[in-house]
Design a protein around this motif. Sequence first.
Motif, PDB file in Angstrom:
ATOM      1  N   MET A   1      37.366 -20.535  -7.277  1.00 20.15           N
ATOM      2  CA  MET A   1      37.297 -19.368  -8.165  1.00 20.15           C
ATOM      3  C   MET A   1      37.274 -18.076  -7.360  1.00 20.15           C
ATOM      4  O   MET A   1      37.866 -17.066  -7.772  1.00 20.15           O
ATOM      5  N   GLY A   2      36.587 -18.100  -6.207  1.00 21.63           N
ATOM      6  CA  GLY A   2      36.628 -16.935  -5.335  1.00 21.63           C
ATOM      7  C   GLY A   2      38.027 -16.684  -4.798  1.00 21.63           C
ATOM      8  O   GLY A   2      38.524 -15.546  -4.779  1.00 21.63           O
ATOM      9  N   VAL A   3      38.696 -17.761  -4.361  1.00 18.97           N
ATOM     10  CA  VAL A   3      40.062 -17.629  -3.840  1.00 18.97           C
ATOM     11  C   VAL A   3      40.990 -17.106  -4.933  1.00 18.97           C
ATOM     12  O   VAL A   3      41.812 -16.203  -4.684  1.00 18.97           O
ATOM     13  N   GLN A   4      40.873 -17.645  -6.139  1.00 20.99           N
ATOM     14  CA  GLN A   4      41.737 -17.199  -7.232  1.00 20.99           C
ATOM     15  C   GLN A   4      41.490 -15.728  -7.558  1.00 20.99           C
ATOM     16  O   GLN A   4      42.414 -14.995  -7.931  1.00 20.99           O
ATOM     17  N   GLY A   5      40.233 -15.292  -7.422  1.00 19.41           N
ATOM     18  CA  GLY A   5      39.940 -13.883  -7.622  1.00 19.41           C
ATOM     19  C   GLY A   5      40.643 -13.001  -6.596  1.00 19.41           C
ATOM     20  O   GLY A   5      41.174 -11.931  -6.932  1.00 19.41           O
ATOM     21  N   VAL A   6      40.658 -13.450  -5.342  1.00 18.87           N
ATOM     22  CA  VAL A   6      41.363 -12.713  -4.286  1.00 18.87           C
ATOM     23  C   VAL A   6      42.849 -12.637  -4.606  1.00 18.87           C
ATOM     24  O   VAL A   6      43.471 -11.557  -4.564  1.00 18.87           O
ATOM     25  N   LYS A   7      43.436 -13.784  -4.942  1.00 24.40           N
ATOM     26  CA  LYS A   7      44.881 -13.851  -5.160  1.00 24.40           C
ATOM     27  C   LYS A   7      45.308 -13.108  -6.423  1.00 24.40           C
ATOM     28  O   LYS A   7      46.447 -12.637  -6.527  1.00 24.40           O
ATOM     29  N   ALA A   8      44.379 -12.988  -7.406  1.00 33.02           N
ATOM     30  CA  ALA A   8      44.713 -12.244  -8.620  1.00 33.02           C
ATOM     31  C   ALA A   8      44.943 -10.766  -8.330  1.00 33.02           C
ATOM     32  O   ALA A   8      45.751 -10.106  -8.992  1.00 33.02           O
ATOM     33  N   VAL A   9      44.231 -10.237  -7.363  1.00 34.07           N
ATOM     34  CA  VAL A   9      44.379  -8.822  -7.002  1.00 34.07           C
ATOM     35  C   VAL A   9      45.565  -8.625  -6.066  1.00 34.07           C
ATOM     36  O   VAL A   9      46.332  -7.671  -6.203  1.00 34.07           O
TER      37      VAL A   9
ATOM     38  N   VAL B   1      35.614 -16.006   1.562  1.00 36.23           N
ATOM     39  CA  VAL B   1      34.970 -16.483   0.342  1.00 36.23           C
ATOM     40  C   VAL B   1      33.746 -17.285   0.768  1.00 36.23           C
ATOM     41  O   VAL B   1      33.810 -18.474   1.037  1.00 36.23           O
ATOM     42  N   GLY B   2      32.611 -16.587   0.865  1.00 42.02           N
ATOM     43  CA  GLY B   2      31.364 -17.196   1.318  1.00 42.02           C
ATOM     44  C   GLY B   2      31.121 -16.992   2.795  1.00 42.02           C
ATOM     45  O   GLY B   2      32.055 -16.789   3.578  1.00 42.02           O
ATOM     46  N   ASN B   3      29.852 -17.030   3.180  1.00 39.43           N
ATOM     47  CA  ASN B   3      29.445 -16.778   4.564  1.00 39.43           C
ATOM     48  C   ASN B   3      28.710 -17.995   5.127  1.00 39.43           C
ATOM     49  O   ASN B   3      27.686 -18.410   4.589  1.00 39.43           O
ATOM     50  N   GLU B   4      29.261 -18.579   6.199  1.00 44.84           N
ATOM     51  CA  GLU B   4      28.665 -19.757   6.857  1.00 44.84           C
ATOM     52  C   GLU B   4      28.328 -20.835   5.831  1.00 44.84           C
ATOM     53  O   GLU B   4      27.179 -21.228   5.649  1.00 44.84           O
ATOM     54  N   ILE B   5      29.365 -21.357   5.187  1.00 42.80           N
ATOM     55  CA  ILE B   5      29.178 -22.199   4.001  1.00 42.80           C
ATOM     56  C   ILE B   5      29.240 -23.697   4.307  1.00 42.80           C
ATOM     57  O   ILE B   5      29.508 -24.493   3.390  1.00 42.80           O
ATOM     58  N   ASN B   6      28.974 -24.115   5.527  1.00 39.40           N
ATOM     59  CA  ASN B   6      29.016 -25.552   5.812  1.00 39.40           C
ATOM     60  C   ASN B   6      27.943 -26.340   5.068  1.00 39.40           C
ATOM     61  O   ASN B   6      28.059 -27.554   4.905  1.00 39.40           O
ATOM     62  N   HIS B   7      26.882 -25.678   4.572  1.00 41.83           N
ATOM     63  CA  HIS B   7      25.926 -26.331   3.682  1.00 41.83           C
ATOM     64  C   HIS B   7      26.112 -25.881   2.236  1.00 41.83           C
ATOM     65  O   HIS B   7      25.239 -26.091   1.396  1.00 41.83           O
TER      66      HIS B   7
END
Length: 471
Positions: free
Chosen positions: A334-342, A307-313
């Motif tokens: 919200m990205g994680v919840q989208g993954v878990k919903a599927v 969920v996101g790429n190189e997101i330290n900023h």
Amino acid sequence: MLLPIKMRKFTSLLTLALLLTGFAQQLAAQSVAVGKPAEVVITPYKTTMLADGKDEAQIKVVIIDKNGNTILHAGKLIKFTITGDAMISKLSDHQQYSEVGMPNHIVTEGKLHDGILWVTLRSGHQKGSVKFEAKADSLYPGATEIKMIQPGAAHKITTLMYIPKKVQDKIMGADISFLPELEAKGLKFSDKGVQKDALEILKDHGFNYIRLRIFNNPARDSGYSPNKGFCDLEHTRQMAKRVKAAGMKLLLDFHYSDYWADPQQQYKPAGWRGQDFNTIKHAVYTYTVDVLQQLKSQGTLPDMVQVGNEINHGMIWPEGEINNLDSLAELINMGVQGVKAVDPSTPVMLHVALGGQNLEARFFMDQMLERNVPFDVIGLSYYPKWHGTLDDLKENMTDLATRYKRQVMVAEYTQLKTEVNDIAFNLPDGKSLGTFIWEPLNTWEQIFDKAGKSNGYIDLYDGIAKKYITK
């Protein structure tokens, strides 16, 4: 048969002379290998600092030749320019230094000693970005951007307890998202003179996982792939079929952007611009669900998701910028919840570009955990030019594996292939997961030449796989 004593002595001396000659030749070869100074390289050990007037970051400065070799005896005068609210508080060896310029644009000079200079940067009190640049006469400059933040109190996104999923497989993976573009140009791949699908060649050498990046709308004019749309959903669907058909597993890397996302740029998708925060959060969820549902429908559900790429900023700027930690946590969730919903069993990785930056890696993970963001795997990028030494990588990965209830892996690297894998597969507490080499088909220390023929680098992976994957 034993030789006479005098002959044995002569043979020993001759052997010693040959050894010394060989050693001298090695030294000579090493000295020849290091070329002329070409570039100033800076390695910041923090790229996120507290804007409290007290926080400090160490920055290492060296000079390299055009092949990336460090010039060990460089003694150049370096001129530092700082744009933003920060200042140099110390140089290594207690050097005296002078500053000129206006507030928020300060120039400082210091000299390398035996090829290295340590700079201590102190934060100011203003939030925002600080550009730190290092120049020397006739050399390519080095630069980095440091985020100055005032995080405030953490607000939990949920009160639910999350138990991280453990990935059972050890991973020797490769990000080969460029493959459709290379094949569209007519490039064919071969190994030891035999032409094969690139996926098959990687599998032959022990690779068991493929990482693919996906952009929202890369085909738009200022997207990643104008008009062609490489790394969009349709190209990802086709590549996912090939990955699964090859008997390999899949990591899907959501950039949540139409373009490259990394610590210096996290551009919001054009289709989400002008929307309020709640609408953007909903868009993250529905987009994630739609992509994964389409992959699931064709039998190619990813085995892990970023969920996101190189997101330290942060990601999806400005709402998800690192200065807005509560909002960033909500977007990630919200990205994680989208993954878990599927599929609730799909592990989720948080990926930061902090291979050797332990303090900043800990800060980011602590901030996400304080806000109760659910995730399963910590992924790091490691490129020595920006992320420190192998010792820095080992110290960071060891600490993260010990400190958090998550597996830790190198999600991107290219150089020092054997050494990086040895570190990544030998973490404490059973937290080792593995590595993904970034774009080995055609980028940096690639394992194929420009004509698509495998080179000596690919053979390293037979030994790595035997040691850690197929034993």
